[in-house]
Design a protein around this motif. Structure first.
Motif, PDB file in Angstrom:
ATOM      1  N   TYR A  12       1.363   8.849   6.923  1.00  0.00           N
ATOM      2  CA  TYR A  12       2.292   8.456   5.858  1.00  0.00           C
ATOM      3  C   TYR A  12       2.162   9.370   4.647  1.00  0.00           C
ATOM      4  CZ  TYR A  12       5.073   5.646   2.701  1.00  0.00           C
ATOM      5  OH  TYR A  12       6.049   5.232   1.834  1.00  0.00           O
ATOM      6  N   TRP A  13       0.905   9.721   4.244  1.00  0.00           N
ATOM      7  CA  TRP A  13       0.680  10.419   2.984  1.00  0.00           C
ATOM      8  C   TRP A  13       0.654  11.937   3.117  1.00  0.00           C
ATOM      9  CZ3 TRP A  13       1.355   7.225  -0.859  1.00  0.00           C
ATOM     10  CH2 TRP A  13       1.059   5.876  -0.679  1.00  0.00           C
ATOM     11  N   LYS A  29       6.265  10.498   4.220  1.00  0.00           N
ATOM     12  CA  LYS A  29       6.798  10.518   2.853  1.00  0.00           C
ATOM     13  C   LYS A  29       7.714  11.712   2.599  1.00  0.00           C
ATOM     14  CE  LYS A  29       4.841   9.353  -0.868  1.00  0.00           C
ATOM     15  NZ  LYS A  29       3.986   9.293  -2.071  1.00  0.00           N
ATOM     16  N   GLU A  30       7.572  12.763   3.401  1.00  0.00           N
ATOM     17  CA  GLU A  30       8.369  13.963   3.199  1.00  0.00           C
ATOM     18  C   GLU A  30       9.680  13.933   3.976  1.00  0.00           C
ATOM     19  OE1 GLU A  30       5.842  17.208   4.235  1.00  0.00           O
ATOM     20  OE2 GLU A  30       4.499  16.928   2.511  1.00  0.00           O
ATOM     21  N   LYS A  39       6.898   0.262   5.814  1.00  0.00           N
ATOM     22  CA  LYS A  39       6.014   1.404   6.033  1.00  0.00           C
ATOM     23  C   LYS A  39       5.613   1.537   7.499  1.00  0.00           C
ATOM     24  CE  LYS A  39       3.075   2.355   2.792  1.00  0.00           C
ATOM     25  NZ  LYS A  39       1.876   2.368   1.913  1.00  0.00           N
TER      26      LYS A  39
END
Length: 376
Positions: A12-13, A29-30, A39
């Motif tokens: 995710y990050w 996230k991108e 999520k």
């Protein structure tokens, strides 16, 4: 430790250190995503995209974030075999009432727990149990949205607070067990199991700027406790692994009170202690996981070679983060310019040494360095 596999990762990050290690990385996230997805659904959607982009993916390993979504595990299993637990097992162990029912049949201690659907029901249950009481949302991890109530008025306000935060009026009301937070890492074939580690959990650690008294902040391994307590945790963990036919590496959380472990939950996937334990027992845990999923456990007993501490550093204020990559022994490093609101996780510290005192002192010093650098 390396295992010689080609890896496609979905995260995710997409932190700095992960990007430096994984060439084929999809960062959720991108991506341009559908905003109606949560999520967990975004992660699985990105995994589906990975299968379109990369043709030769033989299997899937699942980390945190999907514990309470057996439907999404089923989706992943349709893409490629998940090396670990089945969606059926996930559903069984993440249903707290079902988990405790099975545990009690095996003489494992559990806190009194009731699932309520209305405020009226919550107040009725509150009158039947001694305060303080713990209120827990139906799903979640890391101690997020857990509250404690010391009287009937607080029970009302905490119930309404959690139901608004989670948009779900179903909430667990649970007896508060006062003791030490601990966990075990269990390796299991579904029929047999072996305990890899018994760990102290760091919950609500003020020195790490924990946003609540129930927030997961890390671990110290191994747990310093009595031989009797160690044996009790071993026995309870083994019984649970065999009862629910767990596969591979799993984490089990307890509260240790007067030598008796009270079951809190099972995390049916790689727990947050994975990297610490691998370093401390000096064994490739990924190989052990694959072997266990194929029905094989290591013949020799694994032993601790050192102590380790993992601490999650939370933000002490609202910061635009500087570059933290020059600090030693930190992981999950965000990119410079990342906005961190007060109480949100920044990064993770991992330290190894001869005893608990040494590793905690070193880890907390690094936490102080992170605080200082972020507040400059």
């Amino acid at each position: 430790m390396k295992f010689g596999l080609d890896v496609v990762a979905v995260d995710y990050w997409g932190d700095q250190d992960l990007k430096n290690k994984i060439e084929d990385l999809i960062v959720v996230k991108e991506k341009e995503v559908k905003t109606e997805l949560d999520k967990a659904e975004l992660i699985v959607s990105a995994a589906e995209d990975a299968f379109k982009e990369f043709s030769k993916i033989d299997g899937i390993l699942v980390g945190s974030g999907l514990d309470d979504r057996p439907d999404l595990w089923d989706k992943l299993n349709n893409l490629a075999p998940v090396f670990g637990n089945t969606p059926t097992v996930i559903k069984e162990v993440r249903n707290v009432l079902n988990l405790f029912k099975g545990a009690k049949k095996k003489k494992i201690s559990c806190p009194f727990t009731h699932l309520v659907s209305t405020l009226t029901e919550a107040k009725r249950i509150g009158k039947d149990i001694n305060f303080p009481l713990v209120l827990k949302p139906l799903g979640g991890a890391g101690g997020v949205n857990i509250r404690i109530a010391y009287n009937i008025d607080e029970l009302k306000s905490k119930y309404l607070e959690i139901s608004q935060l989670t948009k779900n009026e179903q909430i667990y009301i649970q007896e508060f067990i006062e003791g030490q937070d601990v966990s075990s890492m269990v390796l299991s074939t579904g029929k047999e199991s072996k305990i890899l580690s018994i760990n102290e959990q760091l919950i609500g650690l003020k020195e790490a700027n924990s946003p609540s008294s129930f927030t997961y902040c890390g671990n110290v391994i191994p747990l310093d406790t009595t031989e009797e307590a160690t044996q009790n945790i071993n026995e309870s963990s083994t019984k649970l692994a065999q009862l629910f036919e767990l596969q591979g590496i799993n984490g089990i959380d307890f509260v240790l009170k007067n030598g008796t472990p009270y079951l809190m939950e099972i995390n049916p996937r790689f727990p947050g202690t994975f990297e610490l334990v691998e370093n401390i027992i000096e064994t490739n845990l990924l190989k052990l996981h694959f072997d266990a999923c194929l029905g094989n456990l290591p013949s020799k007993n694994l032993s601790y070679h050192k102590y380790g501490a993992k601490i999650v550093a939370f933000s002490a204020g609202n910061y635009t983060l500087p570059d933290l990559a020059d600090l030693k022994d930190i992981y999950d490093i965000p990119f410079p310019g990342t906005v961190a609101n007060k109480g949100s996780p920044i990064c993770t510290v991992q330290i190894f040494g001869k005893n608990k005192k040494e590793v905690m002192e070193k880890a907390l010093k690094i936490i102080n360095d992170i605080n200082a650098k972020c507040s400059e």
